[in-house]
Motif scaffolding. Structure first.
Motif, mmCIF file in Angstrom:
data_model
loop_
_atom_site.group_PDB
_atom_site.id
_atom_site.type_symbol
_atom_site.label_atom_id
_atom_site.label_comp_id
_atom_site.label_asym_id
_atom_site.label_seq_id
_atom_site.Cartn_x
_atom_site.Cartn_y
_atom_site.Cartn_z
ATOM 1 N N GLY A 141 46.489 -24.757 -1.823
ATOM 2 C CA GLY A 141 47.700 -24.436 -1.072
ATOM 3 C C GLY A 141 47.532 -23.307 -0.082
ATOM 4 O O GLY A 141 48.504 -22.705 0.361
ATOM 5 N N GLN A 142 46.280 -23.029 0.307
ATOM 6 C CA GLN A 142 46.025 -21.936 1.245
ATOM 7 C C GLN A 142 45.949 -22.440 2.686
ATOM 8 O O GLN A 142 45.462 -23.538 2.944
ATOM 9 N N ILE A 143 46.420 -21.593 3.581
ATOM 10 C CA ILE A 143 46.345 -21.835 5.024
ATOM 11 C C ILE A 143 45.614 -20.645 5.635
ATOM 12 O O ILE A 143 45.947 -19.496 5.345
ATOM 13 N N ARG A 144 44.631 -20.916 6.473
ATOM 14 C CA ARG A 144 43.940 -19.841 7.196
ATOM 15 C C ARG A 144 44.689 -19.601 8.505
ATOM 16 O O ARG A 144 44.904 -20.512 9.292
ATOM 17 N N ILE A 145 45.083 -18.346 8.703
ATOM 18 C CA ILE A 145 45.789 -17.962 9.928
ATOM 19 C C ILE A 145 44.746 -17.604 10.983
ATOM 20 O O ILE A 145 43.915 -16.722 10.758
ATOM 21 N N PRO A 146 44.759 -18.288 12.140
ATOM 22 C CA PRO A 146 43.772 -17.994 13.187
ATOM 23 C C PRO A 146 43.805 -16.517 13.611
ATOM 24 O O PRO A 146 44.861 -15.886 13.644
ATOM 25 N N LYS A 147 42.629 -15.974 13.922
ATOM 26 C CA LYS A 147 42.483 -14.563 14.325
ATOM 27 C C LYS A 147 43.422 -14.191 15.474
ATOM 28 O O LYS A 147 44.006 -13.114 15.483
ATOM 29 N N LYS A 148 43.558 -15.091 16.432
ATOM 30 C CA LYS A 148 44.422 -14.831 17.582
ATOM 31 C C LYS A 148 45.862 -14.553 17.132
ATOM 32 O O LYS A 148 46.507 -13.623 17.618
ATOM 33 N N ILE A 149 46.339 -15.326 16.171
ATOM 34 C CA ILE A 149 47.703 -15.145 15.658
ATOM 35 C C ILE A 149 47.777 -13.887 14.799
ATOM 36 O O ILE A 149 48.756 -13.147 14.850
ATOM 37 N N GLN A 150 46.728 -13.621 14.022
ATOM 38 C CA GLN A 150 46.698 -12.396 13.217
ATOM 39 C C GLN A 150 46.862 -11.170 14.110
ATOM 40 O O GLN A 150 47.630 -10.261 13.799
ATOM 41 N N ILE A 180 48.024 -7.438 8.646
ATOM 42 C CA ILE A 180 47.076 -6.510 8.035
ATOM 43 C C ILE A 180 46.645 -7.052 6.675
ATOM 44 O O ILE A 180 47.480 -7.490 5.879
ATOM 45 N N GLU A 181 45.352 -7.008 6.434
ATOM 46 C CA GLU A 181 44.785 -7.431 5.148
ATOM 47 C C GLU A 181 45.505 -6.722 4.005
ATOM 48 O O GLU A 181 45.725 -5.509 4.053
ATOM 49 N N GLY A 182 45.926 -7.479 2.992
ATOM 50 C CA GLY A 182 46.609 -6.907 1.836
ATOM 51 C C GLY A 182 48.115 -6.788 1.992
ATOM 52 O O GLY A 182 48.811 -6.353 1.084
ATOM 53 N N GLN A 183 48.624 -7.214 3.126
ATOM 54 C CA GLN A 183 50.054 -7.150 3.411
ATOM 55 C C GLN A 183 50.768 -8.339 2.753
ATOM 56 O O GLN A 183 50.230 -9.437 2.690
ATOM 57 N N TYR A 184 51.995 -8.105 2.278
ATOM 58 C CA TYR A 184 52.813 -9.203 1.765
ATOM 59 C C TYR A 184 53.641 -9.774 2.903
ATOM 60 O O TYR A 184 54.213 -9.030 3.707
ATOM 61 N N LEU A 185 53.690 -11.108 2.964
ATOM 62 C CA LEU A 185 54.457 -11.811 3.991
ATOM 63 C C LEU A 185 55.512 -12.681 3.324
ATOM 64 O O LEU A 185 55.287 -13.228 2.250
ATOM 65 N N PHE A 186 56.653 -12.801 3.972
ATOM 66 C CA PHE A 186 57.711 -13.682 3.477
ATOM 67 C C PHE A 186 57.348 -15.131 3.832
ATOM 68 O O PHE A 186 56.959 -15.416 4.964
ATOM 69 N N VAL A 187 57.502 -16.022 2.869
ATOM 70 C CA VAL A 187 57.197 -17.442 3.069
ATOM 71 C C VAL A 187 58.392 -18.236 2.559
ATOM 72 O O VAL A 187 58.802 -18.086 1.407
ATOM 73 N N GLU A 233 65.498 -10.254 0.837
ATOM 74 C CA GLU A 233 64.391 -9.747 0.020
ATOM 75 C C GLU A 233 64.077 -10.632 -1.186
ATOM 76 O O GLU A 233 63.094 -10.405 -1.879
ATOM 77 N N THR A 234 64.920 -11.643 -1.452
ATOM 78 C CA THR A 234 64.691 -12.528 -2.605
ATOM 79 C C THR A 234 63.749 -13.685 -2.280
ATOM 80 O O THR A 234 63.373 -14.438 -3.174
ATOM 81 N N LEU A 235 63.361 -13.826 -1.024
ATOM 82 C CA LEU A 235 62.440 -14.901 -0.634
ATOM 83 C C LEU A 235 61.051 -14.660 -1.220
ATOM 84 O O LEU A 235 60.699 -13.526 -1.561
ATOM 85 N N ASN A 236 60.265 -15.740 -1.328
ATOM 86 C CA ASN A 236 58.871 -15.610 -1.774
ATOM 87 C C ASN A 236 58.125 -14.655 -0.855
ATOM 88 O O ASN A 236 58.273 -14.720 0.363
ATOM 89 N N GLN A 237 57.307 -13.800 -1.467
ATOM 90 C CA GLN A 237 56.409 -12.945 -0.707
ATOM 91 C C GLN A 237 54.995 -13.229 -1.199
ATOM 92 O O GLN A 237 54.742 -13.229 -2.396
ATOM 93 N N CYS A 238 54.101 -13.510 -0.267
ATOM 94 C CA CYS A 238 52.732 -13.878 -0.608
ATOM 95 C C CYS A 238 51.756 -12.915 0.067
ATOM 96 O O CYS A 238 51.996 -12.459 1.179
ATOM 97 N N LEU A 239 50.667 -12.659 -0.614
ATOM 98 C CA LEU A 239 49.658 -11.722 -0.142
ATOM 99 C C LEU A 239 48.790 -12.354 0.944
ATOM 100 O O LEU A 239 48.279 -13.468 0.773
ATOM 101 N N PHE A 240 48.632 -11.649 2.056
ATOM 102 C CA PHE A 240 47.749 -12.075 3.139
ATOM 103 C C PHE A 240 46.389 -11.437 2.882
ATOM 104 O O PHE A 240 46.242 -10.220 2.906
ATOM 105 N N THR A 241 45.391 -12.266 2.571
ATOM 106 C CA THR A 241 44.062 -11.749 2.255
ATOM 107 C C THR A 241 42.988 -12.705 2.761
ATOM 108 O O THR A 241 43.177 -13.926 2.747
ATOM 109 N N ASN A 242 41.901 -12.150 3.251
ATOM 110 C CA ASN A 242 40.787 -12.936 3.802
ATOM 111 C C ASN A 242 41.242 -13.896 4.896
ATOM 112 O O ASN A 242 40.698 -14.984 5.037
ATOM 113 N N GLY A 243 42.254 -13.503 5.648
ATOM 114 C CA GLY A 243 42.757 -14.335 6.740
ATOM 115 C C GLY A 243 43.572 -15.529 6.278
ATOM 116 O O GLY A 243 43.890 -16.405 7.071
#
Length: 92
Positions: A9-18, A24-31, A47-57
């Motif tokens: 269930g992982q998606i790699r976010i392109p560097k350009k979009i990052q 930022i690596e280790g940041q939580y993002l709302f999904v 704030e009740t939405l899912n938050q997922c860790l952004f790691t390794n792109g």
């Protein structure tokens, strides 16, 4: 641009979009789901939405969202950026 979701269930976010969104690596993002799309953003008023860790792109889309949107393993998505949000749309 198209992305493929991994079997985990992982998606790699392109560097350009990052860089564009200053992710930022280790940041939580709302999904969350909106209008049959997966939305990913740094800040959200609900704030009740899912938050997922952004790691390794990458970010992992939660299983409940994958089920809600009927997303299968190796699903292909288009990716857009609008209003500081990443929008993932299933490719038909």
């Amino acid at each position: 641009m198209y992305l493929i979701m991994s079997k985990n269930g992982q998606i790699r976010i392109p560097k350009k979009i990052q860089k564009q969104l200053n992710l930022i690596e280790g940041q939580y993002l709302f999904v969350y789901e909106s209008k049959n799309c997966i939305m990913i953003e740094k800040h959200h008023e609900d704030e009740t939405l899912n938050q997922c860790l952004f790691t390794n792109g990458k970010i992992t889309i939660p299983m409940e969202l994958r089920r809600l949107c009927n997303i299968n393993v190796r699903e292909m998505f288009s990716i857009e950026v609008s209003c500081n949000k990443i929008i993932l749309k299933k490719r038909n």
